[in-house]
Design an enzyme around this catalytic site. Structure first.
Site, PDB file in Angstrom:
ATOM      1  N   ARG A  93     -19.551 -15.006  35.811  1.00  0.00           N
ATOM      2  CA  ARG A  93     -18.155 -14.797  36.319  1.00  0.00           C
ATOM      3  C   ARG A  93     -17.984 -13.526  36.644  1.00  0.00           C
ATOM      4  NH1 ARG A  93     -13.484 -16.721  33.481  1.00  0.00           N
ATOM      5  NH2 ARG A  93     -12.553 -16.848  35.488  1.00  0.00           N
ATOM      6  N   LYS A 145     -19.392 -17.361  22.052  1.00  0.00           N
ATOM      7  CA  LYS A 145     -19.715 -18.108  23.214  1.00  0.00           C
ATOM      8  C   LYS A 145     -20.975 -18.595  23.176  1.00  0.00           C
ATOM      9  CE  LYS A 145     -19.371 -17.139  28.345  1.00  0.00           C
ATOM     10  NZ  LYS A 145     -18.774 -16.547  29.283  1.00  0.00           N
ATOM     11  N   ARG A 175      -8.241 -13.472  25.955  1.00  0.00           N
ATOM     12  CA  ARG A 175      -8.997 -13.174  24.796  1.00  0.00           C
ATOM     13  C   ARG A 175      -7.973 -13.510  23.616  1.00  0.00           C
ATOM     14  NH1 ARG A 175     -11.245  -8.964  27.569  1.00  0.00           N
ATOM     15  NH2 ARG A 175     -12.929  -9.777  28.517  1.00  0.00           N
TER      16      ARG A 175
HETATM   17  C1  BTN Z   1     -19.985 -17.119  32.821  1.00  0.00           C
HETATM   18  O1  BTN Z   1     -19.701 -15.973  33.161  1.00  0.00           O
HETATM   19  O2  BTN Z   1     -19.388 -17.592  31.857  1.00  0.00           O
HETATM   20  C2  BTN Z   1     -20.684 -18.182  33.771  1.00  0.00           C
HETATM   21  C3  BTN Z   1     -22.053 -18.243  33.514  1.00  0.00           C
HETATM   22  C4  BTN Z   1     -22.877 -19.333  34.477  1.00  0.00           C
HETATM   23  C5  BTN Z   1     -24.222 -19.109  34.277  1.00  0.00           C
HETATM   24  C6  BTN Z   1     -25.174 -20.010  34.986  1.00  0.00           C
HETATM   25  S1  BTN Z   1     -26.827 -20.188  34.454  1.00  0.00           S
HETATM   26  C7  BTN Z   1     -27.179 -21.082  35.911  1.00  0.00           C
HETATM   27  C8  BTN Z   1     -26.271 -20.744  36.837  1.00  0.00           C
HETATM   28  N1  BTN Z   1     -26.949 -19.820  37.894  1.00  0.00           N
HETATM   29  C9  BTN Z   1     -26.375 -18.588  37.665  1.00  0.00           C
HETATM   30  O3  BTN Z   1     -26.797 -17.671  38.138  1.00  0.00           O
HETATM   31  N2  BTN Z   1     -25.272 -18.788  36.746  1.00  0.00           N
HETATM   32  C10 BTN Z   1     -25.128 -19.964  36.316  1.00  0.00           C
END
Ligand code: BTN
Length: 326
Positions: free
Chosen positions: A121, A186, A324
């Protein structure tokens, strides 16, 4: 002339090391038709993929942990029939690939063993070493924009929490808007990308990353506290999880959620989301916004996060910020 290194050759080496037992360099090199130097070069490539390959004089090579490869055929036969599943050894980002894939093939899911540019994100990277975790995306096309789309990520959080619960992972919580947490660390994240297609068509790509067996060294670049499914299971004396089993459960849950989202929206997930809310009753703040500091008070009807501040109840819209514990 040296043959260019094919992905397939590297995957064969991964499979030869998958048990986590020591394998002699001599045997590995002979099986691949390589010199010892050629083998060492291939091992170097596996390390570039993020694999934790150990080497020891007199013993050879081994993976620090056994590795269960994702099984595309098994996954395809274990999910609803209309969902097309592909497993790729490596891609830049499963979300990126599906965002550019043909919507005619939706619903479709893509899982990868390794992402070279996994997206998190807010423009962050998502650390994606080979075979250590789950990286999956699913693409869905709707004939019209579903109502309450911002709450989709909250629903997906519940889907993941259910799959983790079925895998025996205790204590999963959801940190608004879409982090999976265990004990303030996390465990996974969700990234939803969307775009309008021609006419009223709307396409969403839901990406899920869950840390399953990532070793401390593999995740050393991650800048926040994190944990893995296997670490949580081990703390309760349980065996490591099957990535394939977990993937099937997540895919089933996502299929159900996305298929009925236009009609049912967030409602089938709301009560569970509230029960899993990691920030309810806790001191929270919104980074960069001094006035938004107070106590987490759950979510409103649209899934916006509520904070009780000195100036009254304030809501934070999905996608705006991270929260947070203060
Ligand atoms: C976050 O930042 O918490 C979200 C992470 C999301 C990761 C997943 S892995 C599969 C999919 N492909 C990506 O490039 N990102 C999501």
């Amino acid at each position: 002339m040296a043959r260019p290194l094919a992905e397939q050759d590297l995957l064969l080496l991964v499979d030869a090391l998958a048990t986590g037992e020591w394998q002699s360099g001599e045997t590995l090199a002979a099986a691949a038709g390589l010199t010892r130097a050629g083998l060492a070069k291939r091992v170097g490539h596996l390390r570039d993929w993020g694999l934790n390959v150990e080497s020891k004089f007199g013993q050879g090579y081994r993976l620090a942990r056994p590795l269960e490869r994702l099984d595309g055929a098994l996954l395809q036969t274990s999910v609803p029939q209309d969902l097309r599943v592909t497993v790729a050894p490596l891609v830049d980002s499963t979300n990126r690939v599906l965002m550019e894939a043909d919507p005619e093939s939706d619903p479709q899911a893509l899982l990868a063993e390794h992402q070279t540019a996994g997206r998190g994100r807010r423009g962050r990277d998502w650390h994606s070493p080979f075979g250590a975790n789950l990286y999956l995306s699913i693409a869905w096309t709707y004939a019209m924009w579903p109502p309450h789309l911002p709450a989709l990520s909250l629903s997906v959080g519940v889907v993941c929490a259910r799959a983790l619960d079925a895998a025996g992972v205790d204590g999963v919580q959801l940190k608004w808007p879409n982090d999976l947490w265990v004990g303030n660390r996390k465990l996974g994240g969700i990234l939803i990308e969307q775009r309008g297609e021609s006419g009223d068509l709307c396409r969403v790509v839901v990406g899920v990353g869950i840390n399953v067996a990532m070793h401390a060294r593999q995740g050393s670049a991650i800048d926040q506290p994190w944990t893995t499914v296997d670490e949580v299971l081990a703390s309760c004396g349980r065996k490591p999880a099957s990535r394939n089993r977990l993937a099937v459960d997540v895919l089933h849950g996502l299929h159900e959620c996305l298929a009925r989202y236009v009609v049912k929206g967030f409602e089938p997930y709301r009560a569970e989301w509230c029960a899993l809310d990691a920030l309810r009753g806790r001191q929270v703040y919104v980074p960069g916004q001094d006035r938004l500091r107070g106590i987490g008070r759950g979510i409103d009807d649209d899934g916006a996060f509520l904070i009780e501040t000195d100036a009254g109840l304030r809501s934070v819209l999905s996608g705006d910020v991270s929260l947070r514990p203060a």
